[in-house]
Design a protein around this motif. Structure first.
Motif, PDB file in Angstrom:
ATOM      1  N   LEU A 114       0.839  -1.197   0.000  1.00 11.96           N
ATOM      2  CA  LEU A 114       0.000   0.000   0.000  1.00 11.96           C
ATOM      3  C   LEU A 114       0.877   1.251   0.000  1.00 11.96           C
ATOM      4  O   LEU A 114       0.644   2.186  -0.773  1.00 11.96           O
ATOM      5  N   PHE A 115       1.907   1.270   0.840  1.00 10.25           N
ATOM      6  CA  PHE A 115       2.813   2.415   0.869  1.00 10.25           C
ATOM      7  C   PHE A 115       3.579   2.557  -0.447  1.00 10.25           C
ATOM      8  O   PHE A 115       3.773   3.669  -0.935  1.00 10.25           O
ATOM      9  N   PHE A 116       4.017   1.442  -1.038  1.00 15.55           N
ATOM     10  CA  PHE A 116       4.713   1.513  -2.338  1.00 15.55           C
ATOM     11  C   PHE A 116       3.793   2.143  -3.380  1.00 15.55           C
ATOM     12  O   PHE A 116       4.208   3.015  -4.147  1.00 15.55           O
ATOM     13  N   TRP A 117       2.546   1.699  -3.421  1.00 14.00           N
ATOM     14  CA  TRP A 117       1.583   2.211  -4.392  1.00 14.00           C
ATOM     15  C   TRP A 117       1.301   3.692  -4.158  1.00 14.00           C
ATOM     16  O   TRP A 117       1.322   4.496  -5.097  1.00 14.00           O
ATOM     17  N   LEU A 118       1.031   4.064  -2.900  1.00 12.91           N
ATOM     18  CA  LEU A 118       0.736   5.465  -2.599  1.00 12.91           C
ATOM     19  C   LEU A 118       1.934   6.373  -2.889  1.00 12.91           C
ATOM     20  O   LEU A 118       1.762   7.480  -3.409  1.00 12.91           O
ATOM     21  N   ALA A 119       3.135   5.918  -2.556  1.00 16.15           N
ATOM     22  CA  ALA A 119       4.331   6.728  -2.816  1.00 16.15           C
ATOM     23  C   ALA A 119       4.516   6.954  -4.306  1.00 16.15           C
ATOM     24  O   ALA A 119       4.817   8.066  -4.749  1.00 16.15           O
ATOM     25  N   THR A 120       4.316   5.915  -5.100  1.00 11.09           N
ATOM     26  CA  THR A 120       4.455   6.042  -6.553  1.00 11.09           C
ATOM     27  C   THR A 120       3.380   6.945  -7.129  1.00 11.09           C
ATOM     28  O   THR A 120       3.658   7.815  -7.961  1.00 11.09           O
ATOM     29  N   ALA A 121       2.135   6.758  -6.680  1.00 11.15           N
ATOM     30  CA  ALA A 121       1.036   7.598  -7.172  1.00 11.15           C
ATOM     31  C   ALA A 121       1.271   9.054  -6.806  1.00 11.15           C
ATOM     32  O   ALA A 121       1.060   9.955  -7.635  1.00 11.15           O
ATOM     33  N   ASN A 122       1.728   9.304  -5.593  1.00 12.14           N
ATOM     34  CA  ASN A 122       1.990  10.667  -5.161  1.00 12.14           C
ATOM     35  C   ASN A 122       3.158  11.264  -5.952  1.00 12.14           C
ATOM     36  O   ASN A 122       3.103  12.415  -6.384  1.00 12.14           O
ATOM     37  N   GLU A 123       4.197  10.478  -6.146  1.00 16.12           N
ATOM     38  CA  GLU A 123       5.360  10.934  -6.918  1.00 16.12           C
ATOM     39  C   GLU A 123       4.955  11.277  -8.353  1.00 16.12           C
ATOM     40  O   GLU A 123       5.349  12.322  -8.878  1.00 16.12           O
ATOM     41  N   ASP A 124       4.156  10.411  -8.963  1.00 19.22           N
ATOM     42  CA  ASP A 124       3.679  10.674 -10.334  1.00 19.22           C
ATOM     43  C   ASP A 124       2.857  11.952 -10.393  1.00 19.22           C
ATOM     44  O   ASP A 124       2.975  12.743 -11.328  1.00 19.22           O
ATOM     45  N   ARG A 125       2.026  12.170  -9.377  1.00 20.01           N
ATOM     46  CA  ARG A 125       1.187  13.370  -9.333  1.00 20.01           C
ATOM     47  C   ARG A 125       2.052  14.626  -9.206  1.00 20.01           C
ATOM     48  O   ARG A 125       1.803  15.629  -9.880  1.00 20.01           O
ATOM     49  N   VAL A 126       3.069  14.574  -8.359  1.00 21.68           N
ATOM     50  CA  VAL A 126       3.961  15.717  -8.183  1.00 21.68           C
ATOM     51  C   VAL A 126       4.724  15.988  -9.470  1.00 21.68           C
ATOM     52  O   VAL A 126       4.814  17.129  -9.936  1.00 21.68           O
ATOM     53  N   LEU A 127       5.266  14.934 -10.085  1.00 23.40           N
ATOM     54  CA  LEU A 127       6.062  15.096 -11.301  1.00 23.40           C
ATOM     55  C   LEU A 127       5.228  15.579 -12.488  1.00 23.40           C
ATOM     56  O   LEU A 127       5.752  16.252 -13.369  1.00 23.40           O
ATOM     57  N   SER A 128       3.943  15.249 -12.481  1.00 26.05           N
ATOM     58  CA  SER A 128       3.080  15.688 -13.579  1.00 26.05           C
ATOM     59  C   SER A 128       2.604  17.127 -13.406  1.00 26.05           C
ATOM     60  O   SER A 128       1.960  17.682 -14.285  1.00 26.05           O
ATOM     61  N   GLY A 129       2.905  17.715 -12.240  1.00 27.45           N
ATOM     62  CA  GLY A 129       2.506  19.097 -11.996  1.00 27.45           C
ATOM     63  C   GLY A 129       1.130  19.248 -11.391  1.00 27.45           C
ATOM     64  O   GLY A 129       0.645  20.363 -11.233  1.00 27.45           O
ATOM     65  N   HIS A 130       0.473  18.144 -11.036  1.00 22.85           N
ATOM     66  CA  HIS A 130      -0.864  18.221 -10.439  1.00 22.85           C
ATOM     67  C   HIS A 130      -0.825  18.464  -8.937  1.00 22.85           C
ATOM     68  O   HIS A 130      -1.840  18.737  -8.327  1.00 22.85           O
ATOM     69  N   GLU A 131       0.329  18.324  -8.338  1.00 25.38           N
ATOM     70  CA  GLU A 131       0.470  18.534  -6.900  1.00 25.38           C
ATOM     71  C   GLU A 131       1.353  19.748  -6.699  1.00 25.38           C
ATOM     72  O   GLU A 131       2.519  19.745  -7.069  1.00 25.38           O
ATOM     73  N   PRO A 132       0.808  20.820  -6.122  1.00 25.26           N
ATOM     74  CA  PRO A 132       1.634  22.017  -5.919  1.00 25.26           C
ATOM     75  C   PRO A 132       2.721  21.751  -4.893  1.00 25.26           C
ATOM     76  O   PRO A 132       2.507  21.038  -3.920  1.00 25.26           O
ATOM     77  N   LEU A 133       3.884  22.313  -5.128  1.00 23.18           N
ATOM     78  CA  LEU A 133       4.983  22.194  -4.186  1.00 23.18           C
ATOM     79  C   LEU A 133       4.812  23.248  -3.104  1.00 23.18           C
ATOM     80  O   LEU A 133       4.448  24.381  -3.370  1.00 23.18           O
ATOM     81  N   ALA A 134       5.078  22.859  -1.895  1.00 21.06           N
ATOM     82  CA  ALA A 134       5.005  23.799  -0.770  1.00 21.06           C
ATOM     83  C   ALA A 134       6.234  24.686  -0.806  1.00 21.06           C
ATOM     84  O   ALA A 134       7.237  24.359  -1.443  1.00 21.06           O
ATOM     85  N   PRO A 135       6.165  25.815  -0.134  1.00 23.02           N
ATOM     86  CA  PRO A 135       7.358  26.665  -0.052  1.00 23.02           C
ATOM     87  C   PRO A 135       8.525  25.852   0.497  1.00 23.02           C
ATOM     88  O   PRO A 135       8.348  25.003   1.351  1.00 23.02           O
ATOM     89  N   SER A 136       9.711  26.107  -0.029  1.00 27.09           N
ATOM     90  CA  SER A 136      10.864  25.316   0.385  1.00 27.09           C
ATOM     91  C   SER A 136      11.206  25.593   1.840  1.00 27.09           C
ATOM     92  O   SER A 136      10.988  26.669   2.366  1.00 27.09           O
TER      93      SER A 136
END
Length: 142
Positions: A114-136
Motif C-alpha cells: 500500500l505504501f509503495f503504491w501510494l508513494a508512486t502515485a503521489n510521486e507521479d502526481r507531483v512530477l506531472s505538476g498536479h500537486e503544488p509544491l510547498a514553499p521550500s
C-alpha cells in the motif's frame, strides 16, 4: 493521494514511536509470552525499542516533507516488509507464535505494498505538476 499518504505515514510513525517507547519502558513485558524470557531478551527488547523509536521518527520526518519523498517512503516500507519476512522465517523454523504476533505479521505484509503504491502515485502526481509544491524549507525540515 498525498493526504492519505501523509496520514498513513504519520500514523505509522506515531505508532512505531509509541511501540518503541513501550519496549524501552516494559522490556519483556511488552511482548506476549516473553515475560519469563530472561535478562538477555529483556536487554535486547529494550535496545530494539530504541531503534524502533528512531524508525518511527523517520516515518514522521518523511510525512512532514512537502512533497513527501517517495524514495524515503519506499525504503521505510521495505524495512517494514523485511520485518515481516523475518517473522515468516521464525514461523518456518520454530512454528506458530502468539496469535498477536500473527496479526502483526499480516499487517507487516499488507501495509508495504500500500505504501509503495501510494508513494508512486503521489510521486507521479507531483512530477506531472498536479500537486503544488510547498514553499521550500531548510534541509532539516524545520
Amino acid at each position: 493521494m498525498s493526504k492519505l499518504l501523509k496520514i498513513l505515514a504519520l500514523t505509522m510513525g506515531i505508532a512505531c514511536v509509541a511501540i518503541g517507547f513501550a519496549h524501552i519502558a516494559l522490556g519483556n513485558d511488552s511482548v506476549p509470552d516473553m515475560a519469563d524470557a530472561g535478562v538477555t531478551a529483556d536487554s535486547q527488547s529494550r535496545f530494539f525499542g530504541a531503534i524502533f523509536v528512531g524508525y518511527g521518527a523517520a516515518w514522521i520526518w518523511a510525512a512532514r516533507q512537502s512533497p513527501i519523498p517517495a524514495p524515503a517512503i519506499r525504503w521505510l516500507a521495505g524495512i517494514f516488509l523485511l520485518g515481516a519476512v523475518g517473522r515468516a522465517v521464525s514461523l518456518a523454523v520454530h512454528g506458530w507464535p502468539h496469535w498477536f504476533q500473527i496479526v502483526l505479521t499480516v499487517i507487516e505484509f499488507v501495509l508495504p505494498p500500500l505504501f509503495f503504491w501510494l508513494a508512486t502515485a503521489n510521486e507521479d502526481r507531483v512530477l506531472s505538476g498536479h500537486e503544488p509544491l510547498a514553499p521550500s524549507r531548510s534541509r532539516s525540515g524545520v
